[in-house]
Enzyme design. Structure first.
Site, PDB file in Angstrom:
ATOM      1  N   CYS A 112      -4.651  -9.051 -15.604  1.00  0.00           N
ATOM      2  CA  CYS A 112      -4.510  -7.603 -15.918  1.00  0.00           C
ATOM      3  C   CYS A 112      -4.151  -6.611 -17.037  1.00  0.00           C
ATOM      4  O   CYS A 112      -3.491  -5.240 -17.232  1.00  0.00           O
ATOM      5  CB  CYS A 112      -3.515  -7.109 -15.108  1.00  0.00           C
ATOM      6  SG  CYS A 112      -3.657  -7.474 -12.843  1.00  0.00           S
ATOM      7  N   HIS A 258       0.666  -0.723 -16.732  1.00  0.00           N
ATOM      8  CA  HIS A 258      -0.307  -1.770 -15.088  1.00  0.00           C
ATOM      9  C   HIS A 258       0.493  -0.767 -14.308  1.00  0.00           C
ATOM     10  O   HIS A 258       1.653  -1.134 -13.787  1.00  0.00           O
ATOM     11  CB  HIS A 258      -0.188  -3.326 -15.746  1.00  0.00           C
ATOM     12  CG  HIS A 258      -1.115  -3.736 -14.639  1.00  0.00           C
ATOM     13  ND1 HIS A 258      -2.215  -3.424 -14.110  1.00  0.00           N
ATOM     14  CD2 HIS A 258      -0.876  -5.152 -13.771  1.00  0.00           C
ATOM     15  CE1 HIS A 258      -2.242  -4.440 -13.198  1.00  0.00           C
ATOM     16  NE2 HIS A 258      -1.599  -5.004 -12.289  1.00  0.00           N
ATOM     17  N   ASN A 288      -3.600  -1.303  -7.043  1.00  0.00           N
ATOM     18  CA  ASN A 288      -3.745  -2.436  -8.442  1.00  0.00           C
ATOM     19  C   ASN A 288      -4.550  -2.296  -8.408  1.00  0.00           C
ATOM     20  O   ASN A 288      -5.322  -3.248  -7.897  1.00  0.00           O
ATOM     21  CB  ASN A 288      -2.741  -3.567  -8.470  1.00  0.00           C
ATOM     22  CG  ASN A 288      -3.049  -4.723  -9.903  1.00  0.00           C
ATOM     23  OD1 ASN A 288      -3.737  -4.472  -9.626  1.00  0.00           O
ATOM     24  ND2 ASN A 288      -1.618  -5.953  -9.458  1.00  0.00           N
TER      25      ASN A 288
HETATM   26  N1  COA Z   1       3.982  -5.516   5.867  1.00  0.00           N
HETATM   27  C1  COA Z   1       5.180  -6.096   6.308  1.00  0.00           C
HETATM   28  N2  COA Z   1       6.284  -6.681   6.539  1.00  0.00           N
HETATM   29  C2  COA Z   1       5.817  -8.169   5.567  1.00  0.00           C
HETATM   30  C3  COA Z   1       4.536  -7.159   4.090  1.00  0.00           C
HETATM   31  C4  COA Z   1       4.236  -6.404   4.666  1.00  0.00           C
HETATM   32  N3  COA Z   1       2.731  -6.161   4.147  1.00  0.00           N
HETATM   33  N4  COA Z   1       4.767  -8.262   3.211  1.00  0.00           N
HETATM   34  C5  COA Z   1       5.252  -9.158   3.221  1.00  0.00           C
HETATM   35  N5  COA Z   1       5.933  -8.876   3.923  1.00  0.00           N
HETATM   36  C6  COA Z   1       7.344  -9.334   4.601  1.00  0.00           C
HETATM   37  C7  COA Z   1       7.208 -10.716   4.844  1.00  0.00           C
HETATM   38  O1  COA Z   1       7.420 -11.152   5.869  1.00  0.00           O
HETATM   39  C8  COA Z   1       9.385 -10.541   4.669  1.00  0.00           C
HETATM   40  O2  COA Z   1       9.788 -10.749   6.056  1.00  0.00           O
HETATM   41  P1  COA Z   1      10.828 -11.535   5.939  1.00  0.00           P
HETATM   42  O3  COA Z   1      11.731 -11.837   5.492  1.00  0.00           O
HETATM   43  O4  COA Z   1      10.773 -11.537   7.668  1.00  0.00           O
HETATM   44  O5  COA Z   1      10.009 -13.430   5.948  1.00  0.00           O
HETATM   45  C9  COA Z   1      10.099  -9.446   4.007  1.00  0.00           C
HETATM   46  O6  COA Z   1       9.013  -8.895   4.483  1.00  0.00           O
HETATM   47  C10 COA Z   1      10.205  -9.211   2.617  1.00  0.00           C
HETATM   48  O7  COA Z   1       9.230 -10.010   1.345  1.00  0.00           O
HETATM   49  P2  COA Z   1       9.198 -10.256   0.374  1.00  0.00           P
HETATM   50  O8  COA Z   1       8.199 -11.655   0.285  1.00  0.00           O
HETATM   51  O9  COA Z   1      10.339 -10.572   0.065  1.00  0.00           O
HETATM   52  O10 COA Z   1       9.511  -8.985   0.192  1.00  0.00           O
HETATM   53  P3  COA Z   1       9.107  -8.331  -1.781  1.00  0.00           P
HETATM   54  O11 COA Z   1      10.602  -7.212  -1.562  1.00  0.00           O
HETATM   55  O12 COA Z   1       9.824  -9.251  -2.756  1.00  0.00           O
HETATM   56  O13 COA Z   1       7.857  -7.574  -1.764  1.00  0.00           O
HETATM   57  C11 COA Z   1       5.938  -8.050  -2.873  1.00  0.00           C
HETATM   58  C12 COA Z   1       6.573  -8.348  -2.112  1.00  0.00           C
HETATM   59  C13 COA Z   1       4.411  -8.347  -3.323  1.00  0.00           C
HETATM   60  C14 COA Z   1       5.982  -6.105  -2.788  1.00  0.00           C
HETATM   61  C15 COA Z   1       6.779  -7.824  -4.392  1.00  0.00           C
HETATM   62  O14 COA Z   1       6.992  -9.911  -4.650  1.00  0.00           O
HETATM   63  C16 COA Z   1       5.535  -7.448  -5.268  1.00  0.00           C
HETATM   64  O15 COA Z   1       5.768  -7.100  -5.956  1.00  0.00           O
HETATM   65  N6  COA Z   1       5.514  -8.907  -6.199  1.00  0.00           N
HETATM   66  C17 COA Z   1       4.722  -8.780  -7.652  1.00  0.00           C
HETATM   67  C18 COA Z   1       2.713  -8.811  -7.561  1.00  0.00           C
HETATM   68  C19 COA Z   1       2.196  -8.344  -8.202  1.00  0.00           C
HETATM   69  O16 COA Z   1       2.054  -7.420  -8.944  1.00  0.00           O
HETATM   70  N7  COA Z   1       1.282  -9.019  -8.357  1.00  0.00           N
HETATM   71  C20 COA Z   1      -0.049  -8.547  -9.480  1.00  0.00           C
HETATM   72  C21 COA Z   1       0.797  -9.211 -10.787  1.00  0.00           C
HETATM   73  S1  COA Z   1      -1.189  -8.275 -11.274  1.00  0.00           S
END
Ligand code: COA
Length: 331
Positions: A112, A258, A288
């Site tokens: 990215c 980004h 993204n």
């Molecule tokens: N819809 C509904 N629930 C979801 C879900 C979705 N699409 N994805 C995950 N969940 C659930 C999980 O299962 C979890 O449930 P649980 O508490 O019962 O186990 C809960 O939501 C929280 O999950 P978590 O992973 O802690 O969420 P988060 O707040 O960390 O957000 C991301 C997840 C991926 C959005 C976040 O971590 C993120 O943006 N990370 C960076 C990723 C990124 O930018 N990647 C590309 C880089 S170039």
């Protein structure tokens, strides 16, 4: 000072638009969760268009807006993690499609951060090769090819698209910083196919996995680790670039980050001490799109008149690798 100038930009966004509600039909998710956790409402996904064709379309537009012909381009740097080919480079295929007959062409993979790395490289070529007049940096990504649409924590984030910029040598302000931390490679990756040649005596996964889990041909991420890195990397890269020329971050008119997650951008803005209204954000409509995300946001903000000639811009990204980088440039 030897800087570079952006002469023209272009972008291609696939017509097929997938909303959060559309995704909720294929994985257990909902619009409310996706919107509040990421800021994404929709993403555009190719309906079969290859990476090179999106890149060629964005490049044609960038050439038109720059007012130059493809034959005048001396170098094409294509940034992608989702090329159509192992070889040739997608840059060579784009070269043919846009009639850039005199251009050298290669692909650059910095995930990215690719567009920022590409602009940084373009500046160095222009600085050292006086025969070179114009460089085309084109970011083209078809993330739908490596997205696991059964994994709700990642498939909601990604979209496809391409964007390009024609750049030339100029006296305008320029500074950049690019960096990487390979220790974080294991937090965000997509593996290529397993190699099973006829002379191989074992197909044991552990021989080729190392830090990387078996399988994982689709994009795998440790969301929390990537999030932590991103919120530090964005402000760090911007500051490192600014410090090189003694520029105060407050003097930058627009940040084009980004577009990975609105919460990452908001935290980075806070860590930089900059108000969100200086950040160009288009994540709601695109999600993204990896290296295409910064130039797509840049092109849209130029096209709608938000970014004007003379504005100081900071293009800042992070991505798999883990990589990070920032380019500060006067538009
Ligand atoms: N819809 C509904 N629930 C979801 C879900 C979705 N699409 N994805 C995950 N969940 C659930 C999980 O299962 C979890 O449930 P649980 O508490 O019962 O186990 C809960 O939501 C929280 O999950 P978590 O992973 O802690 O969420 P988060 O707040 O960390 O957000 C991301 C997840 C991926 C959005 C976040 O971590 C993120 O943006 N990370 C960076 C990723 C990124 O930018 N990647 C590309 C880089 S170039």
């Amino acid at each position: 000072m030897c800087g570079i100038e952006i002469l023209g930009t272009g972008a291609y966004t696939p017509v097929l638009r997938v909303t959060n509600d559309d995704l909720a039909k294929v994985v257990d998710t909902n619009d409310e969760w996706i919107s509040t956790r990421t800021g994404i409402k929709a993403r555009h996904i190719t309906n079969g268009e290859p990476t090179w064709r999106m890149g060629a379309e964005a490049s044609r537009q960038a050439l038109e807006n720059a007012g130059i012909d493809g034959s005048e381009i001396g170098l094409i740097i294509a940034t992608t993690i989702t090329s159509d080919f192992s070889t040739p480079s997608v840059a060579c295929v784009i070269q043919d499609a846009i009639g850039a007959t005199d251009a050298a062409a290669y692909d650059l993979n910095a995930a990215c951060s690719g567009f920022v790395y590409g602009i940084d490289a373009a500046k160095r070529y222009l600085q050292t090769d006086s025969d070179l007049k114009y460089v085309l940096v084109v970011a083209a990504e078809r993330l739908s090819k490596i997205t696991d649409y059964t994994d709700r924590s990642s498939c909601i984030l990604f979209g496809d698209g391409a964007a390009a910029a024609v750049v030339a040598r100029s006296d305008k302000m320029f500074t950049s910083y690019i960096g990487a931390d390979g220790r974080g490679a294991k937090f965000l990756y997509s593996k290529v196919h397993k190699v099973l040649h006829p002379f191989r005596t074992t197909d044991a996964d552990e021989i080729e996995t190392g830090d990387f889990a078996a399988g994982k041909y689709f994009l795998y991420q440790d969301g929390k680790e990537v999030y932590k890195f991103a919120t530090k990397a964005l402000p760090a890269a911007a500051k490192k670039a600014a410090d090189k020329i003694g520029l105060d971050i407050a003097d930058i008119d627009w940040f084009v980050p980004h577009q990975a997650n609105i919460r990452i951008i908001e935290t980075a803005a806070k860590n930089l001490g900059v108000k969100m209204d200086k950040f160009i954000v288009n994540i709601a409509e695109h999600g993204n799109t990896s290296s295409a995300s910064i130039p797509t946001a840049l092109h849209e903000a130029i096209t709608d008149g938000t970014i004007k000639r003379g504005d100081k811009l900071c293009l800042v990204g992070f991505g798999a690798g883990l990589t990070m980088g920032a380019v500060i440039i006067e538009y």
